[in-house]
Structures are given as structure tokens and as C-alpha cells.
Design an enzyme around this catalytic site. Sequence first.
Site, mmCIF file in Angstrom:
data_model
loop_
_atom_site.group_PDB
_atom_site.id
_atom_site.type_symbol
_atom_site.label_atom_id
_atom_site.label_comp_id
_atom_site.label_asym_id
_atom_site.label_seq_id
_atom_site.Cartn_x
_atom_site.Cartn_y
_atom_site.Cartn_z
ATOM 1 N N HIS A 17 0.867 -1.204 0.000
ATOM 2 C CA HIS A 17 0.000 0.000 0.000
ATOM 3 C C HIS A 17 0.893 1.241 0.000
ATOM 4 C CE1 HIS A 17 -3.848 2.114 1.535
ATOM 5 N NE2 HIS A 17 -2.969 3.067 1.223
ATOM 6 N N HIS A 19 1.434 5.366 -1.898
ATOM 7 C CA HIS A 19 1.002 6.459 -2.778
ATOM 8 C C HIS A 19 2.251 7.055 -3.419
ATOM 9 C CE1 HIS A 19 -3.102 6.508 -1.081
ATOM 10 N NE2 HIS A 19 -2.480 6.087 0.000
ATOM 11 N N LYS A 110 -9.303 -0.720 -5.561
ATOM 12 C CA LYS A 110 -9.392 0.008 -4.290
ATOM 13 C C LYS A 110 -10.754 0.669 -4.161
ATOM 14 C CE LYS A 110 -7.823 1.933 -0.492
ATOM 15 N NZ LYS A 110 -6.774 2.917 -0.324
ATOM 16 N N HIS A 147 -10.506 1.138 1.962
ATOM 17 C CA HIS A 147 -10.341 2.201 2.949
ATOM 18 C C HIS A 147 -11.562 2.065 3.854
ATOM 19 C CE1 HIS A 147 -8.843 6.156 4.433
ATOM 20 N NE2 HIS A 147 -10.019 6.060 5.014
ATOM 21 N N HIS A 185 -4.518 -0.374 6.082
ATOM 22 C CA HIS A 185 -4.084 0.503 7.178
ATOM 23 C C HIS A 185 -5.020 0.466 8.391
ATOM 24 C CE1 HIS A 185 -6.890 3.011 4.997
ATOM 25 N NE2 HIS A 185 -6.017 3.414 4.105
ATOM 26 N N ASP A 258 1.348 2.785 3.534
ATOM 27 C CA ASP A 258 0.474 3.937 3.289
ATOM 28 C C ASP A 258 1.294 5.220 3.223
ATOM 29 O OD1 ASP A 258 -1.888 5.288 2.731
ATOM 30 O OD2 ASP A 258 -2.425 5.532 4.845
HETATM 31 C C1 NCD Z 1 -3.702 9.109 1.785
HETATM 32 C C2 NCD Z 1 -3.252 10.094 0.711
HETATM 33 O O1 NCD Z 1 -2.715 11.161 1.057
HETATM 34 O O2 NCD Z 1 -3.393 9.791 -0.481
HETATM 35 N N1 NCD Z 1 -3.767 9.800 3.040
HETATM 36 C C3 NCD Z 1 -3.766 9.234 4.267
HETATM 37 O O3 NCD Z 1 -3.958 9.942 5.243
HETATM 38 N N2 NCD Z 1 -3.570 7.949 4.445
HETATM 39 C C4 NCD Z 1 -4.997 8.500 1.387
HETATM 40 C C5 NCD Z 1 -5.368 7.285 2.201
HETATM 41 O O4 NCD Z 1 -4.754 6.216 2.076
HETATM 42 O O5 NCD Z 1 -6.303 7.386 3.016
HETATM 43 ZN ZN ZN Z 2 -3.370 5.065 1.455
#
Ligand code: NCD
Ligand code: ZN
Length: 356
Positions: A17, A19, A110, A147, A185, A258
Site C-alpha cells: 500500500h 502512494h 481500491k 479504505h 491501514h 500507506d
Molecule cells: C492518503 C493520501 O494522502 O493519499 N492519506 C492518508 O492519510 N492515508 C490517502 C489514504 O490512504 O487514506
Molecule cells: Zn493510502
Amino acid sequence: MTDSIAQLTIIQPDDWHIHLRDDQALATTVAHAATSFNRVICMPNLVPPVKTTTDAQAYRTRIMQHLQACDIPAERKATFDPRMTLYMTDHTSAQDIEEAVKSGIVQAVKLYPAGATTNSADGVTNINALADVFGAMEKYQLPLLLHGEVTQDHVDIFDREKRFLDEVLVQIIAKFPALKIVLEHITTSDAADFVLAQGNNIAATITPQHMMLNRNHMLLGGIKPHLYCLPILKRESHQKVLLDVATSGSPKFFLGTDSAPHPTDKKETACGCAGCYSSPTALALYATAFDSVGKIDKLEGFTSRFGAQFYGLPLNTDTVTLLKSPMQIPTSYPYFDGSTLTPLMAGETLPWSIKA
Ligand code: NCD
Ligand code: ZN
């Protein structure tokens, strides 16, 4: 026994996971991710989101172009394998799922309840209308990544995960009992217990921040915007259970950082963005957390085995060595357009580091 371990060699981890964002951000995020991880599951909450297999293919191409330009060892470039996800919307169809499965690069879908987190405005508003999509995912065994928070305005932010389990997830599981699901998460003992009570088709990822920190760290002695993420940090009793299950050796819990970059000035502001950036130091953070409870011997399962097993992928063949030798987390990293990223636990010293 733990204290005598000066170094630990483990199978190269994967991040289930992450970003990476897009375009110029990739110059930083791809270099950081590829330094520590082989496979990474790339979250699709771009602007606009990755909704189709065509979008996913184009996104993967952009990631691979940045990988080639990165200043990292050639062997890390050679094995880095970004795996794509589709962003489920109210308009996702069973045909989208079939295309995704055929592509060989889409690893999962997702589901963001609309409004739950960063860039989730196009998320799902009515789960009941997506039965065909869930049915196709169940048939093809394409995992659903959740999520897991409800989004109704009146629901307290600290209760949103538990309410999702009780009100939404139980329904999905009842209707699609063989669907593979990762509760992403997780932040509560409720979620950990829930996952433990289900069959092998239901698993969870745990971030470094949710096993190392709780809401007191975020709120006592001054508000710490770099600890603000969603789902939000909970009370210490939840943190302890998350650390407990992560280090238990149960294959239902595996690594998902995450890691979610937001420029420092977008975090340190009156209405700060949600997300913690941990990718470059995540392995040292997890090692520190596991060692803190005398469970460093359980690290490799969590970081390098259980996720691959869940996704039905082979284990990585290369290794990484962690050293019990202190490392200071940088106070910031350069990002794009002159901005910076402030990492999770910036400036703090960890007892573990990664051997270069
Ligand atoms: C994530 C993001 O910034 O893309 N932010 C977070 O607080 N975890 C999005 C997510 O996974 O909820
Ligand atoms: Zn995330």
C-alpha cells in the site's frame, strides 16, 4: 537474544500500500520506494483517479520512466515492480474487472467510500449498486482493497473504522464470501479482531505509524501535523493490539506503509492534508517496532512473505540486510518545484538502519 543480533538479513520486502503520486512527484517517490521494496501496490487516488486498465497502464509507464532516471543501484531498478490498482467508482463495471484481470498488471481494486480521505471525491457512494463488480472480482479472485471508514458527517472520526466493519464490511462478506479483501491501514483492535475472525481470504495491512504511535503522540504538548493521517491515530490500547498482531506471526497481517507524500507546507497549515511520508525509512521503522517487543524474528514474515502469499505471488529472491546501528531520520527531503517532504518521525534517531 535480540540484543545479540547485530544484523538481520531478510527477503527483500514488498509494500502492499503506497502512494507514489504522479508526474514530477515520481522523481522522488519512485527512487525512495525502489530503494527498499520490490513489488509496490500503487494506490490509484491520483487527480484524476486511475479508473481503467488503460489509465493503469499509462500510470505504470510513467512510473517506469522515472525509475530509469533515478539515481539508485541498478539491481534495485531491475527488480522494482509497481503493481497497479483501479479506483472503484459508482460507474465501475464487471467488464472493467475482466479487462483488469486480463492485463496482468492490475493487482487489485481500491474502494474509497466517497469523501473518506485524500482524493476520494470520486469514490463509491452506494456499495449495494456494485454487486456485479464485486461478483466479477470474487469470480476472478481479484482482491478488493478497502479504505475502511464510514463517511457520514455525524459519525465521530475515531469511530469511523469500527462502524465500517459493523455496517459495511459484514454485508460485503455475507454477499461475497469468497471475495479476497484487504482491510488497508487498520487502526483499531476491533479491525484486528475482525480480520482474525475471518477466513484466509481476508487480511489487513498495518502502517509503521499505527503500530508505533497513538493519538497522544499527535495531540499532547502541541499538535503534530506530520502525524495526521487517515484513518486517524487511535488510543494507545489500539496501538498495542496492532503491534501485537503484526508481530504475532499471523499471515493475515502484512506490510503496507500507506506512505502518502504531501509537501511540508500543505501539512503545516491551518487545514493540513492527511498522510504520513514513511517510504524511505519504513523498513527501519518496522524493525524498530518489532524489536521493541522482542519480535525481530517475526519481521520477515510481515515484510516479505505474508503479502506475497496472500496475493498468490512468488517470494522475492533478493535480500536486504538491516543493521542494529542507529540512524537519524532526515528532517526533510527535497520534493518538486522547490517544495519539501517532512517524513514520519523526522529528525528522530532509530536503533535500526538499512545496510547500503
Ligand atoms: C492518503 C493520501 O494522502 O493519499 N492519506 C492518508 O492519510 N492515508 C490517502 C489514504 O490512504 O487514506
Ligand atoms: Zn493510502
